[in-house]
Motif scaffolding. Structure first.
Motif, short mmCIF file in Angstrom:
data_model
loop_
_atom_site.label_atom_id
_atom_site.label_comp_id
_atom_site.label_asym_id
_atom_site.label_seq_id
_atom_site.Cartn_x
_atom_site.Cartn_y
_atom_site.Cartn_z
N ARG A 1 7.82 13.88 -30.44
CA ARG A 1 7.21 14.75 -29.43
C ARG A 1 8.24 15.71 -28.82
N ASN B 1 3.72 10.40 -26.50
CA ASN B 1 3.88 9.50 -27.63
C ASN B 1 4.12 8.07 -27.18
N GLN B 2 3.71 7.14 -28.04
CA GLN B 2 4.01 5.74 -27.80
C GLN B 2 5.49 5.51 -27.96
N PRO B 3 6.12 4.67 -27.13
CA PRO B 3 7.54 4.43 -27.29
C PRO B 3 7.85 3.75 -28.61
N GLY C 1 10.91 7.70 -26.28
CA GLY C 1 9.53 8.10 -26.03
C GLY C 1 9.31 8.57 -24.60
#
Length: 426
Positions: free
Chosen positions: A144, A2-4, A15
Motif C-alpha cells: 500500500r 492493508n492487513q498487517p 502495514g
C-alpha cells in the motif's frame, strides 16, 4: 488499508493498520511541514515587488532559487543520514533549523534576509518532508505504498493550500507583515514538540521488510546487494530506466510548481486581481493537488504507476497552456484546478514507483536522490521562468514551461516500465 504482514510474536509488523497511531501522527507532522511552505505561497512575490521594490522578475524569484537548491541538496543528505543514523534525529534537526524562518521574514530589512530565510526553509523541508516520507514507507510495507504516499502528500499540500489562503486573508486585512507569518511560528513550535516527544524511530521496519523480501525471494540478489551512495546516485539518475524516468519527471513537475509559486501571482496582479483572489488561486491548485492524492495514490496500487505519471504530466501541460491563454479569475481558477489534478496524478505515484524499485537497504538513499532532482526543479523553474519573463514576457514563460512538461510526459511513456508488481503481472 492493508492487513498487517504476518510477524513473529513480539516483533515489528508492517502495514498501515498495524501502525495506525504512528502513521497518523506522521501525517499530522507532515501537514505542519507543508504549512511552513504555505506561509510564503501568496505573499513573498508581493513582498519582493511591493515592499522591497524588485522590478526584474528574475530578481524577485531569487528566494525560490535559494529554496530549491538548498532543499534539493538537503533531500539527498536526509536520505543518506536516515539510512546511516536513523529517521527521528534527522526529523528533529530539520525542525530546529526551521524555527527561525518566520522571524527572519517578519524582521527582514533587506531582500537578503528573505533569501537567508529560504535557505533555512529549504533545509527544514529537505530534512523533515523527506524523513516523514521515508518513515511512512517504512511503516506501510510494499502493498500500500501508493496509499501511504497519497496520505502523506495530501496532508502536506492541503496544509500548503490552507495556509496560503489564510495568510492571504490576513494580509488583506492587516498587511503583508508581520501578522501572516505568526502561523509559521506556531507550526514550527508544534512540529518540533511532536517530533521530539511522540514520533518513534522506524528504521527497524525497513530491516524487517528487507528480511521478508529475502526470505520470500521477491527481490533478486543484485537488487538486494547494498550499493555505495555514488552507485545509488548513478542508478537513480541515469542508469535504471524507471528510476531515471521518475527523476526527470519529478524535476519537471516541481519546475511547474516553482512557476506557480513565484510567477503566477505576478501574472494575476497584471490581470488586475486583488490580493484576496490571488490568495484563493494560490490555494486552489495545491488544495486540488492535496485532495486528489487521496484517490490517485491508492489507485496506482491497483492500476499501476506508469499511466498516472504519463497522464499527469500531459494534464499539467494542458493546464499551463490554458493559464497562458486565460486573462480573468474564472478561467485561471479552472486552470488551477486542472493543474492540481495533473499534479495529484504524478506526485505520490513517483514516490511509490521509486520505492517499488529500490531495495529497502538503500531505499532511503534512492528517495533522497529522487527528491534531490525533483526539488532542483524549484530552482530551475524559477531561473528559467524569470529569465524568459524578463526577455519575452510572463505569457512566454508559461508557454515554455508547458512545452517542457509535455516533453517530460513523453519521456516517461517511452522509457519507464511498470514498477508495481501486481499491475506488471496483469
Amino acid at each position: 488499508m492493508n492487513q498487517p504482514a504476518p510477524a513473529r510474536p513480539g516483533s515489528l509488523r508492517l502495514g498501515l493498520r498495524a501502525n495506525l497511531a504512528q502513521f497518523s501522527l506522521l501525517v499530522g507532522v507532515n501537514a505542519l511541514v507543508g504549512g511552513m511552505v504555505g506561509q510564503e505561497r501568496s505573499l513573498l512575490s508581493l513582498l519582493a515587488t511591493q515592499v522591497f521594490g524588485l522590478a526584474a522578475v528574475s530578481a524577485a524569484l531569487t528566494y525560490i532559487v535559494a529554496f530549491g537548491l538548498t532543499k534539493a541538496a538537503t533531500n539527498f543528505l536526509a536520505g543518506t543520514m536516515a539510512d546511516r543514523y536513523g529517521r527521528k534525529p534527522v526529523l528533529v534537526i530539520g525542525w530546529l533549523i526551521g524555527m527561525p524562518v518566520p522571524l527572519l521574514i517578519i524582521w527582514a530589512p533587506t531582500w537578503s534576509w528573505i533569501i537567508a530565510a529560504n535557505v533555512l526553509l529549504g533545509v527544514n523541508q529537505g530534512l523533515c518532508w523527506s524523513t516523514t516520507v521515508i518513515m511512512k514507507i517504512d511503516l506501510a510495507g510494499p502493498e500500500r505504498r501508493g496509499l501511504a504516499m497519497g496520505l502523506n502528500e495530501a496532508a502536506g499540500y492541503l496544509a500548503v493550500a490552507l495556509t496560503a489562503y489564510l495568510t492571504g486573508l490576513i494580509a488583506a486585512r492587516a498587511g503583508l507583515r508581520p501578522e501572516p507569518f505568526y502561523l509559521g511560528l506556531a507550526y514550527a513550535g508544534l512540529g518540533l514538540g511532536l517530533s521530539a516527544l511522540l514520533v518513534r524511530e522506524t528504521r527497524g521496519y525497513a530491516r524487517l521488510e528487507a528480511d521478508l523480501t529475502a526470505a520470500n525471494g521477491t527481490i533478486d540478489a543484485a537488487s538486494a546487494e547494498r550499493p555505495t551512495a555514488r552507485e545509488v546516485v548513478v542508478r537513480t539518475s541515469l542508469r535504471e530506466p524507471a528510476l531515471s524516468a521518475c527523476s526527470q519527471a519529478g524535476l519537471v513537475n516541481n519546475l511547474n510548481d516553482g512557476l506557480a509559486w513565484g510567477l503566477l501571482p505576478l501574472l494575476f496582479v497584471r490581470g488586475g486581481l486583488p490580493v484576496g483572489q490571488i490568495a484563493l488561486l494560490a490555494a486552489l491548485y495545491p488544495a486540488v493537488w492535496g485532495l486528489g492524492q487521496l484517490l490517485t495514490g491508492p489507485l496506482s496500487d491497483r492500476l499501476g504507476r506508469k499511466p498516472f505519471i504519463t497522464g499527469g504530466m500531459l494534464v499539467q501541460a494542458v493546464a499551463l497552456a490554458g493559464t497562458a491563454l486565460a486573462g480573468s479569475f474564472l478561467p485561471w481558477a479552472a486552470c488551477a484546478i486542472l493543474l492540481g489534478v495533473g499534479t495529484a496524478m504524478v506526485y505520490p505515484t513517483l514516490l511509490a514507483a521509486i520505492s517499488d524499485v529500490a531495495h529497502p537497504s538503500w531505499r532511503a538513499t534512492a528517495v533522497g536522490v529522487y527528491r534531490l532532482w525533483r526539488d532542483a526543479g524549484f530552482a530551475v523553474g524559477a531561473l528559467l521562468a524569470g529569465l524568459v519573463a524578463d526577455l519575452a514576457g510572463l505569457d512566454a514563460a508559461v508557454w515554455v514551461i508547458a512545452a517542457l512538461t509535455a516533453a517530460s510526459g513523453l519521456v516517461v511513456a517511452v522509457r519507464m516500465y511498470e514498477t508495481h508488481p501486481s499491475a506488471a503481472r496483469q
